[in-house]
Design a protein around this motif. Structure first.
Motif, PDB file in Angstrom:
ATOM      1  N   ALA A 148      20.710 -32.221  -2.089  1.00 39.27           N
ATOM      2  CA  ALA A 148      21.734 -31.450  -1.381  1.00 39.27           C
ATOM      3  C   ALA A 148      22.972 -32.340  -1.265  1.00 39.27           C
ATOM      4  O   ALA A 148      23.011 -33.235  -0.429  1.00 39.27           O
ATOM      5  CB  ALA A 148      21.246 -31.028  -0.002  1.00 39.27           C
ATOM      6  N   PRO A 149      23.983 -32.141  -2.120  1.00 43.85           N
ATOM      7  CA  PRO A 149      25.107 -33.077  -2.189  1.00 43.85           C
ATOM      8  C   PRO A 149      26.045 -32.962  -0.997  1.00 43.85           C
ATOM      9  O   PRO A 149      26.552 -31.889  -0.692  1.00 43.85           O
ATOM     10  CB  PRO A 149      25.815 -32.663  -3.479  1.00 43.85           C
ATOM     11  CG  PRO A 149      25.502 -31.212  -3.629  1.00 43.85           C
ATOM     12  CD  PRO A 149      24.127 -31.025  -3.068  1.00 43.85           C
ATOM     13  N   VAL A 150      26.289 -34.089  -0.332  1.00 42.79           N
ATOM     14  CA  VAL A 150      27.224 -34.112   0.792  1.00 42.79           C
ATOM     15  C   VAL A 150      28.314 -35.165   0.582  1.00 42.79           C
ATOM     16  O   VAL A 150      29.195 -35.313   1.425  1.00 42.79           O
ATOM     17  CB  VAL A 150      26.479 -34.388   2.123  1.00 42.79           C
ATOM     18  CG1 VAL A 150      25.518 -33.255   2.428  1.00 42.79           C
ATOM     19  CG2 VAL A 150      25.726 -35.715   2.088  1.00 42.79           C
ATOM     20  N   GLN A 151      28.278 -35.893  -0.522  1.00 42.02           N
ATOM     21  CA  GLN A 151      29.282 -36.917  -0.806  1.00 42.02           C
ATOM     22  C   GLN A 151      30.639 -36.270  -1.046  1.00 42.02           C
ATOM     23  O   GLN A 151      30.787 -35.385  -1.876  1.00 42.02           O
ATOM     24  CB  GLN A 151      28.851 -37.723  -2.038  1.00 42.02           C
ATOM     25  CG  GLN A 151      29.807 -38.830  -2.436  1.00 42.02           C
ATOM     26  CD  GLN A 151      29.310 -39.570  -3.671  1.00 42.02           C
ATOM     27  OE1 GLN A 151      28.119 -39.562  -3.980  1.00 42.02           O
ATOM     28  NE2 GLN A 151      30.217 -40.207  -4.389  1.00 42.02           N
ATOM     29  N   ASP A 152      31.646 -36.707  -0.297  1.00 40.76           N
ATOM     30  CA  ASP A 152      32.976 -36.116  -0.422  1.00 40.76           C
ATOM     31  C   ASP A 152      33.578 -36.416  -1.791  1.00 40.76           C
ATOM     32  O   ASP A 152      33.515 -37.543  -2.293  1.00 40.76           O
ATOM     33  CB  ASP A 152      33.911 -36.664   0.667  1.00 40.76           C
ATOM     34  CG  ASP A 152      33.553 -36.150   2.045  1.00 40.76           C
ATOM     35  OD1 ASP A 152      32.924 -35.086   2.129  1.00 40.76           O
ATOM     36  OD2 ASP A 152      33.889 -36.826   3.039  1.00 40.76           O
TER      37      ASP A 152
END
Length: 383
Positions: free
Chosen positions: A322-326
């Motif tokens: 689940a990608p959360v990297q800005d």
């Protein structure tokens, strides 16, 4: 990594390629050689996977060497409509997917819903949801008494969600990812619907189930996901998931045998790398050991006396990723840029590589089931 080389020479690897001037062919990997095994008895992947002992049949079929893995992989990255290339290793089978099968990605689905598909609101909601839920979902067995207790707590906090219902409730979410023949293979572009501005890849293991409901093998898949569209309403799942070129499979199906089984799938570790023309690199992973539902249980909820798939089906098992990297702005997390290079890897299954484009710019899907039947008949491969 496959398909550049074969790190598992004892594996039974089956795929499909496009032969210039002919059409789809069923192939086996022998060492680093790609062997055409298409014949009247087994003109399709569906027919081979339905064989009583498909591993023995697949290994015994005579064939001719077409090319080597490295050449095929390179050709697939820049292929035209009638060029040699890898296809998705499925043809007549339904393509199904299960969602919300990992606790971490389940929380992200709740965040999408709470944010109503707006990435600007996601970070604040993520902090609130994480604070309340914490690790209460870790290790929970869906449908269990513990799951019911967590459900009651979440309801009292106003955080109960349809995503949590399928994540820790008794019934799995299983949906149709795309029609038979619509998936793309290694090297092809994967498509984003042009209305989406918040989206991501989903690296997954995909089980291959034959017409008798038996799991016969596995491959890799990218369940391309539009977070903003699904976040607006779960009833938009079809629009979020099923678009031109939005499903990628491959490079090959690894058939179950004495060395490779469902237990290896249960222990699999997937890695993901997304590289953009802007210099951005995203790395992620998905550990099948952390799945909330056993793969065999998801298959049993998909096929049985309640629902049959006479041509078999492929089943995405969901992802922990689940990608959360800005990427573009603080607090907005990750979203694709056109041209992104997406690589999904797993030691026993190899590497699935695709580039990102809009669904409206990807090559249109024109070769369906009817076209396949006509093509096989013209080549004398239908009996």
């Amino acid at each position: 990594m496959l398909p550049y080389s074969n790190p598992t020479p004892g594996a039974t690897l089956i795929g499909r390629i496009w032969l210039p001037g002919q059409g789809p062919a069923l192939v086996r990997v022998d060492g680093d050689q790609v062997v055409d095994i298409t014949c009247a008895d087994y003109p399709t992947a569906q027919a081979l996977f339905d064989a009583p002992d498909c591993v023995l049949v697949a290994r015994a079929l005579p064939g001719r060497v077409v090319t080597d893995l490295a050449t095929l992989a390179q050709a697939s990255l820049n292929a035209g409509a009638d060029d040699l290339r890898l296809l998705a290793p499925a043809d007549l089978q339904a393509i199904k997917a299960s969602g919300v099968t990992f606790a971490d990605s389940m929380v992200e689905r709740v965040i999408e819903e709470q944010a109503a598909g707006d990435p600007d609101r996601a970070e604040a909601i993520r902090e609130k949801v994480t604070r309340i839920i914490g690790d209460s979902l870790s290790g929970i067995e869906p449908g269990s008494a513990d799951a019911e207790r967590v459900k009651a707590v979440l309801k009292s906090e106003g955080l109960w969600s349809q995503y949590l219902e399928v994540g820790i409730g008794p019934d799995a979410e299983v949906f149709t990812k795309c029609q038979p023949m619509a998936a793309v293979g290694f090297g092809a572009e994967v498509g984003l619907h042009p209305i989406s501005s918040w989206n991501n890849p989903e690296p997954e293991i995909v089980l291959v189930i034959n017409g008798g409901g038996v799991i016969v093998g596995a491959t890799l898949g990218n369940d391309v996901n539009l977070r903003d569209v699904e976040g607006r309403s779960a009833l938009l799942l079809g629009k979020a998931k099923d678009n031109n070129a939005s499903c990628a499979l491959g490079p090959f199906v690894r058939l179950f045998d004495g060395d490779y089984s469902l237990d290896r799938v249960r222990a699999a570790e997937l890695s993901l790398t997304v590289s953009g023309d802007d210099g951005f690199v995203l790395e992620g992973a998905s550990s099948m050991a952390k799945i909330s539902r056993d793969p065999a249980s998801i298959v049993a909820q998909t096929v049985g006396s309640h629902h049959q798939y006479p041509d078999g089906f492929l089943l995405f098992l969901g992802t922990l990723f689940a990608p959360v990297q800005d990427r573009d702005a603080p607090g907005q997390g990750f979203t694709h840029h056109l041209g992104d290079d997406v690589r999904i890897r797993e030691a026993a299954l190899g590497e699935l590589r695709n580039s990102v484009n809009l669904s409206t710019r990807c090559p249109p899907w024109t070769f369906g089931t009817a076209a396949l039947m006509r093509n096989l008949a013209q080549r004398g491969l239908l009996t």
